[in-house]
Design an enzyme around this catalytic site. Sequence first.
Site, PDB file in Angstrom:
ATOM      1  CG  HIS A   1      -1.921   1.137   1.291  1.00 25.38           C
ATOM      2  ND1 HIS A   1      -3.190   1.086   0.790  1.00 25.38           N
ATOM      3  CD2 HIS A   1      -1.814   2.294   1.705  1.00 25.38           C
ATOM      4  CE1 HIS A   1      -3.915   2.247   0.548  1.00 25.38           C
ATOM      5  NE2 HIS A   1      -2.974   3.077   1.251  1.00 25.38           N
ATOM      6  CB  CYS A   2       1.869   3.353  -2.733  1.00 26.60           C
ATOM      7  SG  CYS A   2       3.117   4.658  -2.874  1.00 26.60           S
ATOM      8  N   PRO A   3       1.324   5.083   0.245  1.00 32.00           N
ATOM      9  CG  PRO A   3       2.873   5.939   2.050  1.00 32.00           C
ATOM     10  CD  PRO A   3       2.673   4.899   1.161  1.00 32.00           C
TER      11      PRO A   3
ATOM     12  CG  ASN B   1      -5.127   7.774  -0.266  1.00 32.23           C
ATOM     13  OD1 ASN B   1      -4.941   7.076   0.542  1.00 32.23           O
ATOM     14  ND2 ASN B   1      -6.154   8.511  -0.773  1.00 32.23           N
ATOM     15  CG  ASN B   2      -5.479   2.488  -4.704  1.00 30.66           C
ATOM     16  OD1 ASN B   2      -5.793   1.698  -4.158  1.00 30.66           O
ATOM     17  ND2 ASN B   2      -6.372   3.243  -5.755  1.00 30.66           N
TER      18      ASN B   2
END
Length: 353
Positions: free
Chosen positions: A69-71, A74-75
């Site tokens: 999950h990549c901040p 945001n997905n």
Amino acid sequence: MLLNWTVMILYNYFSAMFVGPGYVPLGWTPEKSQDCMYLQYCKVCQSYKAPRSHHCRKCNRCVMKMDHHCPWINNCCGYQNHASFTLFLLLAPLGCIHASFIFIMTMYTQLYNRISFGWSSVKIDMSAAKRDPRPIIPFGLSAFAASLFALGLALGTTIAVGMLFIIQMKVILTNKTSIESWIEEKAKDRIQYYQTGETFIFPYDMGSKWKNFKQVFTWSGIPEGDGLDWPVRDGCHQYSLTIEQLKQKADKRVRSVRYRAIEDYSGICCPVTKGVKTFFTTPCTEEPRIALRKGDLILATRGLKHWMYGEKILISAADGGIRERGWFPRKCVEKCQYDSETDQPVDGEKKSK
């Protein structure tokens, strides 16, 4: 050229953000009912976890071929947007390298026109250039400071994002994800720990870097397959990886140790009241913390010197037996004298004594 870099970077960035990784359909089950025994069941999505899928706490869905999950987008990065995300990681450093070259040459030419050499000193006059033609855009002290700051940002982005690109390409060329690389490492540790004599072979490696590359990057931009069924190498089972996950989950339950909370803990990231060492050694991870109340039971599965990770057992009827997972301070719990799971210490237990 800079506009081209910008357009391509933003296109892949927003594609990775809005296209998304692709989610396992709610209520999904395999075509053959007997295959359910090889899969894990997700209580949140009310469906079985398809091969290579994992449940994301942030997205609150089971993600197909989840990498992480990549901040920044945001997905999640997964099946549908893995190519766009990787291209973004490639194009951003290339654009920053181009920008860095422009900044360096600009500062070099402007300083060269303002430097005067004496017998014992070197002077720089930022007010105006000594030579003609003068620059179309005025280059004063503020412009020099801004260019130097922008150069630092460009070089920092090149190094940081470039390293992420290298990491992503390593897993792509072996047709893995970051999570699957971790699962493979744990499989080796499990086999070595129990001396079972097994040999775990990652089933989705096609044996060729080019074939693995084409699993993610295609001319159409649409990845191969449907995200649920995957081709496997010769000699491997369609559910080889999920079977290994079930073995690791069973091993995790065996190694878990039951603790009882002796102090309340609010669940904040850096608790001030639990000691200086606990405050400064908080785990650097996005994994959640769990709030504790005196008397709560926790199954700890791993730990650090001052922190532990585990599942809180909620036994009340209103909670339905759901377990909350997260980190909590080691100072707040003590090991149950009569542990029904196991008496073996979790990772790091011996080091803390």
